[in-house]
Write an enzyme that holds these catalytic residues in place. Structure first.
Site, short mmCIF file in Angstrom:
data_model
loop_
_atom_site.label_atom_id
_atom_site.label_comp_id
_atom_site.label_asym_id
_atom_site.label_seq_id
_atom_site.Cartn_x
_atom_site.Cartn_y
_atom_site.Cartn_z
N GLU A 1 11.94 -6.36 -10.14
CA GLU A 1 11.68 -7.28 -9.04
C GLU A 1 10.19 -7.51 -8.89
O GLU A 1 9.36 -6.80 -9.45
CB GLU A 1 12.26 -6.75 -7.72
CG GLU A 1 11.58 -5.49 -7.20
CD GLU A 1 12.17 -5.04 -5.86
OE1 GLU A 1 12.82 -5.84 -5.18
OE2 GLU A 1 11.96 -3.87 -5.51
N LYS B 1 10.39 5.21 -2.04
CA LYS B 1 9.28 5.93 -2.66
C LYS B 1 8.75 7.03 -1.73
O LYS B 1 8.66 6.84 -0.52
CB LYS B 1 8.16 4.94 -2.99
CG LYS B 1 8.58 3.87 -3.99
CD LYS B 1 7.59 2.74 -4.06
CE LYS B 1 8.07 1.61 -4.95
NZ LYS B 1 7.18 0.44 -4.92
N GLY C 1 17.01 -0.26 -1.49
CA GLY C 1 18.13 0.58 -1.94
C GLY C 1 19.48 0.17 -1.40
O GLY C 1 20.49 0.78 -1.76
N LYS D 1 24.02 -4.94 -8.13
CA LYS D 1 22.90 -5.13 -7.21
C LYS D 1 23.07 -6.39 -6.38
O LYS D 1 23.55 -7.41 -6.88
CB LYS D 1 21.58 -5.25 -7.99
CG LYS D 1 21.09 -3.97 -8.62
CD LYS D 1 19.71 -4.22 -9.23
CE LYS D 1 19.09 -2.96 -9.79
NZ LYS D 1 17.74 -3.22 -10.34
N GLU E 1 7.46 -5.06 -10.57
CA GLU E 1 8.01 -3.72 -10.75
C GLU E 1 8.91 -3.65 -11.98
O GLU E 1 9.70 -4.56 -12.23
CB GLU E 1 8.78 -3.30 -9.49
CG GLU E 1 7.92 -3.39 -8.23
CD GLU E 1 8.49 -2.60 -7.07
OE1 GLU E 1 9.54 -1.97 -7.23
OE2 GLU E 1 7.86 -2.63 -6.00
N VAL F 1 2.81 -0.74 0.20
CA VAL F 1 2.44 0.47 0.92
C VAL F 1 1.43 1.28 0.11
O VAL F 1 0.45 1.81 0.64
CB VAL F 1 3.69 1.34 1.21
CG1 VAL F 1 3.30 2.68 1.82
CG2 VAL F 1 4.66 0.60 2.12
N ARG G 1 3.90 -9.42 -1.58
CA ARG G 1 3.17 -8.93 -0.41
C ARG G 1 2.30 -7.76 -0.80
O ARG G 1 2.33 -7.30 -1.94
CB ARG G 1 4.17 -8.48 0.67
CG ARG G 1 5.15 -7.43 0.15
CD ARG G 1 5.92 -6.73 1.22
NE ARG G 1 7.02 -5.95 0.69
CZ ARG G 1 6.95 -4.77 0.12
NH1 ARG G 1 5.76 -4.20 -0.03
NH2 ARG G 1 8.01 -4.12 -0.31
#
Length: 447
Positions: A287, A237, A165, A158, A275, A294, A291
């Site tokens: 992570e 998502k 992604g 990563k 998350e 969505v 903020r």
């Protein structure tokens, strides 16, 4: 309280923020590119300022232009929404230097959590479980192979500064590792300006579970429960629901307490989302997003809390308007992200909307900035609407969602509405038996 807020974003989230401000008696300033001259948030805001041509780099990512717009209009705060500059620590710093309030966390916390390596180290110290992997960046292939052998294949490479992604690659054997690291470093450098990568154990069939947190400047911290965001395509998502059908109340309460304590220990202020990957009853941090998400509406639907309103109040120096014991979780909510794309090939479908009819009825919410005659520009993210439905039970929510999707008319372009209609009729989804790989496998099966 603020007198005037500049909204440094576009589309449905700009309209969502505008509505919250209007209900609080706050004037709004819409900034826009030339491509968004006729956008709904521009038409409804108290003032508007054109900040550049269609390219995001020259408009919505143009910090000097946004700061100038705020100074010209006398805005005393800036709300970044999500995407664009919402997690740009330098933007937050520059806003502060101009004596304008940033409706978000400190630049320090944005920077800390924006680096996946430092974020992992910090949350581990705060008591949040993490995925087994490297302690920081892996720059040496020999060291990387030793780590991968220790945690076991498959592993995932990563990007430290990654997101969306990009800069990620799954590795199934030692002979693939070196090329995967080099590939991820190259993509990370091109996408984020930072080539650092790290290793983690690749979980085989996890779910993506995230917890919404909110904290004020006086040390008050609350969690607003979890969301299940496991239906993903290419790490993006597609549909989210709250609460997760995979968790029991003990797991929800335990992890909620853990994230709240961690946020308090961090001294974080504002809204944020932690998350996790969840597998076999265990949670692993991936992570933190510093903020508004969505998918925040599904949390609002099951708690009755206006997250954007609280976000603005916190930035203005007010305490949270509730305590943890005041939060009551009620029913079930699902959000479908409606994109201007072919529903099965996912090719973008910008263009003019000929006819538009949004569904309605009890517990049906549509967050969108489109309308009949609006031309969707080809320059930005393809998401054009969010359909959010609430029910007393998950089954009631699903039945209501079927009805709402059938009512939804967006004519003139292709949208992903047919995909959602198919997804919610699948037995695995109805039973809540899916993981982060389920959607990709489903799409392959219907080709």
């Amino acid at each position: 309280m603020f007198d005037k807020v500049l909204i440094a974003n576009r589309g449905e989230i700009a309209l969502r923020i505008h509505r919250a401000c209007q209900e609080m008696g706050i004037a709004t300033v819409a900034v826009h590119s030339t491509a968004d001259e006729h956008a709904m948030h521009v038409r409804l805001a108290n003032e508007c300022v054109c900040i550049g041509p269609p390219s995001s780099q020259d408009s919505y990512l143009n910090i000097p232009a946004i700061i100038s717009a705020a100074e010209i209009t006398g805005a005393d705060a800036i709300h970044p929404g999500y995407g664009f500059l919402s997690e740009n620590d330098k933007f937050a710093e520059i806003i502060a230097e101009h004596k304008i309030e940033f409706i978000g966390p400190s630049a320090e916390h944005i920077r800390l959590m924006g680096d996946k390596i430092s974020a992992k180290e910090v949350v581990k110290k705060l008591g949040i479980p993490v995925v087994p992997g490297s302690d920081g960046e892996v720059a040496d292939i020999t060291k990387a192979k030793k780590i991968a052998d220790k945690i076991g294949y498959p592993v995932i490479v990563k990007a430290a500064a990654g997101g969306g992604g990009r800069g990620m690659k799954v590795v199934h054997s030692a002979n693939e590792l070196e090329s995967a690291i080099q590939s991820c470093k190259k993509e990370a450098a091109a996408s984020f300006g930072d080539a650092a990568v790290y290793l983690e154990k690749f979980l085989t069939l996890p779910r993506h579970i995230e917890f919404q947190v909110i904290a004020d400047k006086y040390g008050n911290v609350c969690h607003l429960g979890e969301r299940d965001c496991s239906l993903q395509r290419r790490h993006q998502k597609v549909l989210e629901e709250a609460p997760s059908p995979a968790l029991n109340s003990d797991e929800q309460s335990r992890m909620g307490d853990i994230v709240s304590k961690a946020i308090k220990g961090l001294g974080y202020v504002g809204v944020g989302t932690i998350e996790f990957l969840y597998e076999n009853g265990e949670f692993f941090f991936i992570e933190m997003n510093t903020r508004l998400q969505v998918e925040h509406p599904i949390t609002e639907m099951i708690t009755g809390i206006d997250i954007v309103r609280e976000q603005i109040r916190i930035a203005a120096g007010l305490p949270l308007s509730f305590r943890q014991e005041d939060i009551k979780f009620s029913g079930h909510a699902i959000e479908c992200r409606i994109n201007a794309e072919d529903p099965f090939t996912f090719m973008p479908s910008p263009g003019k909307i000929k006819d538009y009819h949004a569904p309605g009825g009890l517990d049906v919410r549509v967050d969108s900035a489109i309308y009949s005659g609006y031309s969707i520009p080809p320059y930005y993210d393809s998401m054009i609407a969010k359909l959010i439905v609430h029910g007393k039970t998950r089954n009631e929510c699903l039945m209501r969602l079927r009805r709402a999707l059938a009512e939804y008319v967006i004519d003139g372009i292709k949208t992903t509405i047919p995909l959602h209609q198919s997804l919610i009729r699948e037995p695995d989804f109805i039973n809540g038996a899916y993981d982060i790989h389920w959607l990709e496998n489903y799409l392959k099966s219907i080709k």
